[in-house]
Design a protein around this motif. Structure first.
Motif, PDB file in Angstrom:
ATOM      1  N   UNK A  18     -27.028  27.782  18.335  1.00 48.44           N
ATOM      2  CA  UNK A  18     -26.323  27.001  19.101  1.00 48.44           C
ATOM      3  C   UNK A  18     -25.130  26.409  18.381  1.00 48.44           C
ATOM      4  N   UNK A  19     -25.386  26.207  16.939  1.00 49.67           N
ATOM      5  CA  UNK A  19     -24.458  25.767  15.936  1.00 49.67           C
ATOM      6  C   UNK A  19     -23.833  26.933  15.359  1.00 49.67           C
ATOM      7  N   UNK A  20     -24.222  27.893  14.712  1.00 51.79           N
ATOM      8  CA  UNK A  20     -23.500  28.865  14.317  1.00 51.79           C
ATOM      9  C   UNK A  20     -22.829  29.971  15.267  1.00 51.79           C
ATOM     10  N   UNK A  21     -21.877  30.502  14.777  1.00 50.19           N
ATOM     11  CA  UNK A  21     -21.148  31.438  15.453  1.00 50.19           C
ATOM     12  C   UNK A  21     -20.586  32.633  14.487  1.00 50.19           C
ATOM     13  N   UNK A  22     -20.954  33.864  15.115  1.00 48.51           N
ATOM     14  CA  UNK A  22     -20.420  34.804  14.423  1.00 48.51           C
ATOM     15  C   UNK A  22     -19.021  34.963  14.347  1.00 48.51           C
ATOM     16  N   UNK A  23     -18.348  34.680  15.314  1.00 48.11           N
ATOM     17  CA  UNK A  23     -16.927  34.650  15.542  1.00 48.11           C
ATOM     18  C   UNK A  23     -16.268  33.940  14.566  1.00 48.11           C
ATOM     19  N   UNK A  24     -16.789  32.615  14.243  1.00 49.24           N
ATOM     20  CA  UNK A  24     -16.260  31.743  13.297  1.00 49.24           C
ATOM     21  C   UNK A  24     -16.322  32.105  11.763  1.00 49.24           C
ATOM     22  N   UNK A  25     -17.416  33.126  11.498  1.00 45.38           N
ATOM     23  CA  UNK A  25     -17.294  33.725  10.197  1.00 45.38           C
ATOM     24  C   UNK A  25     -16.607  34.947  10.401  1.00 45.38           C
ATOM     25  N   UNK A  26     -16.286  35.674  11.169  1.00 47.93           N
ATOM     26  CA  UNK A  26     -15.325  36.578  11.270  1.00 47.93           C
ATOM     27  C   UNK A  26     -13.956  35.952  11.254  1.00 47.93           C
ATOM     28  N   UNK A  27     -13.617  35.195  11.895  1.00 57.56           N
ATOM     29  CA  UNK A  27     -12.388  34.165  11.773  1.00 57.56           C
ATOM     30  C   UNK A  27     -11.972  33.833  10.367  1.00 57.56           C
ATOM     31  N   UNK A  28     -13.062  33.290   9.777  1.00 56.19           N
ATOM     32  CA  UNK A  28     -12.805  32.913   8.312  1.00 56.19           C
ATOM     33  C   UNK A  28     -12.453  33.859   7.384  1.00 56.19           C
ATOM     34  N   UNK A  29     -13.119  35.057   7.444  1.00 61.58           N
ATOM     35  CA  UNK A  29     -12.894  36.332   6.877  1.00 61.58           C
ATOM     36  C   UNK A  29     -11.530  36.702   7.077  1.00 61.58           C
ATOM     37  N   UNK A  93     -10.513  24.906  11.197  1.00 64.70           N
ATOM     38  CA  UNK A  93     -10.146  25.597  12.484  1.00 64.70           C
ATOM     39  C   UNK A  93      -8.909  25.409  13.237  1.00 64.70           C
ATOM     40  N   UNK A  94      -8.380  24.035  13.357  1.00 64.00           N
ATOM     41  CA  UNK A  94      -7.279  23.428  13.800  1.00 64.00           C
ATOM     42  C   UNK A  94      -6.236  24.027  12.980  1.00 64.00           C
ATOM     43  N   UNK A  95      -6.156  23.859  11.804  1.00 60.45           N
ATOM     44  CA  UNK A  95      -5.020  24.302  10.819  1.00 60.45           C
ATOM     45  C   UNK A  95      -5.014  25.988  10.862  1.00 60.45           C
ATOM     46  N   UNK A  96      -6.246  26.584  10.975  1.00 60.66           N
ATOM     47  CA  UNK A  96      -6.103  27.909  10.775  1.00 60.66           C
ATOM     48  C   UNK A  96      -5.369  28.564  12.274  1.00 60.66           C
ATOM     49  N   UNK A  97      -5.370  27.966  13.362  1.00 61.87           N
ATOM     50  CA  UNK A  97      -4.557  28.253  14.557  1.00 61.87           C
ATOM     51  C   UNK A  97      -3.208  28.009  14.251  1.00 61.87           C
ATOM     52  N   UNK A  98      -2.818  26.980  13.779  1.00 56.40           N
ATOM     53  CA  UNK A  98      -1.645  26.442  13.457  1.00 56.40           C
ATOM     54  C   UNK A  98      -1.110  27.611  12.705  1.00 56.40           C
ATOM     55  N   UNK A  99      -1.631  27.912  11.336  1.00 64.81           N
ATOM     56  CA  UNK A  99      -1.110  28.690  10.510  1.00 64.81           C
ATOM     57  C   UNK A  99      -0.923  30.223  10.873  1.00 64.81           C
ATOM     58  N   UNK A 100      -1.860  30.719  11.892  1.00 66.38           N
ATOM     59  CA  UNK A 100      -2.105  31.734  12.453  1.00 66.38           C
ATOM     60  C   UNK A 100      -0.751  32.188  13.244  1.00 66.38           C
ATOM     61  N   UNK A 101      -0.534  31.051  13.968  1.00 65.23           N
ATOM     62  CA  UNK A 101       0.833  31.035  14.881  1.00 65.23           C
ATOM     63  C   UNK A 101       2.243  31.003  14.176  1.00 65.23           C
ATOM     64  N   UNK A 102       2.191  30.247  13.009  1.00 64.97           N
ATOM     65  CA  UNK A 102       3.352  30.321  12.068  1.00 64.97           C
ATOM     66  C   UNK A 102       3.331  31.611  11.296  1.00 64.97           C
ATOM     67  N   UNK A 103       2.311  32.371  11.019  1.00 68.19           N
ATOM     68  CA  UNK A 103       2.458  33.588  10.252  1.00 68.19           C
ATOM     69  C   UNK A 103       2.794  34.605  11.256  1.00 68.19           C
ATOM     70  N   UNK A 127      -5.868  38.197  17.153  1.00 67.09           N
ATOM     71  CA  UNK A 127      -7.376  38.172  16.879  1.00 67.09           C
ATOM     72  C   UNK A 127      -8.089  36.842  16.357  1.00 67.09           C
ATOM     73  N   UNK A 128      -7.298  36.295  15.087  1.00 66.92           N
ATOM     74  CA  UNK A 128      -7.619  35.212  14.459  1.00 66.92           C
ATOM     75  C   UNK A 128      -7.730  33.899  15.489  1.00 66.92           C
ATOM     76  N   UNK A 129      -6.631  33.747  16.199  1.00 65.91           N
ATOM     77  CA  UNK A 129      -6.362  32.558  17.157  1.00 65.91           C
ATOM     78  C   UNK A 129      -7.522  32.626  18.232  1.00 65.91           C
ATOM     79  N   UNK A 130      -7.999  33.847  18.584  1.00 70.67           N
ATOM     80  CA  UNK A 130      -8.979  34.045  19.685  1.00 70.67           C
ATOM     81  C   UNK A 130     -10.341  33.487  19.190  1.00 70.67           C
ATOM     82  N   UNK A 131     -10.590  34.050  17.993  1.00 75.44           N
ATOM     83  CA  UNK A 131     -11.806  33.951  17.368  1.00 75.44           C
ATOM     84  C   UNK A 131     -11.912  32.362  16.826  1.00 75.44           C
ATOM     85  N   UNK A 132     -10.848  31.461  16.778  1.00 73.50           N
ATOM     86  CA  UNK A 132     -10.973  30.295  16.268  1.00 73.50           C
ATOM     87  C   UNK A 132     -11.275  29.466  17.658  1.00 73.50           C
TER      88      UNK A 132
END
Length: 141
Positions: A18-29, A93-103, A127-132
């Motif tokens: 429940x606590x781990x997510x493959x999507x988040x590992x993928x998003x970080x990478x 995660x929140x900053x990742x969405x913001x910077x993905x939009x900026x990029x 894809x990053x925004x979706x994964x986050x």
């Protein structure tokens, strides 16, 4: 005793899933890959103005030197955010969405200079925004 251990082990596994997510590992990478791409864009913009061929060395409002610094700073921040996402930090995660939009917006402006690279990076940003945003808020990387 064995059935109790199996039962406890099943609860721990369910709680862990429940606590781990493959999507988040993928998003970080993916955030780190996009960050590395943006660092490359920044360094090329700073050290080789002739690489990106656009009319009068202008993209929207800035010259390549300004875009070089923009991409370099954005890329370094995205590398750090990617590490934070993998570590399971909610702020990342929140900053990742913001910077993905900026990029993505930045690469729209950069589209004329290097279309293939920009389209690839915009696709990865989406894809990053979706994964986050897809995993639950309690999930960790």
């Amino acid at each position: 005793m064995t059935s109790r251990m199996a039962h406890d082990s099943g609860r721990t596994t369910a709680r862990h899933q429940e606590r781990t997510s493959g999507w988040l590992t993928f998003a970080g990478t993916l955030a780190m890959v996009i960050g590395a791409f943006n660092v490359i864009d920044g360094l090329v913009g700073l050290f080789n103005d002739d690489y990106y061929l656009v009319g009068d060395n202008k993209i929207m409002v800035f010259d390549f030197n300004a875009w070089g610094w923009f991409w370099l700073i954005l890329g370094v921040v995205q590398l750090a955010v990617g590490a934070g996402i993998i570590a399971g930090r909610m702020w990342a995660r929140a900053v990742g969405v913001l910077f993905a939009v900026l990029a993505a917006i930045g690469h729209l402006a950069f589209l004329r200079a290097f279309p293939l690279w920009s389209v690839l990076t915009i696709g990865m940003c989406i894809l990053l925004i979706y994964a986050l945003t897809a995993p639950s808020s309690r999930a960790r990387g």
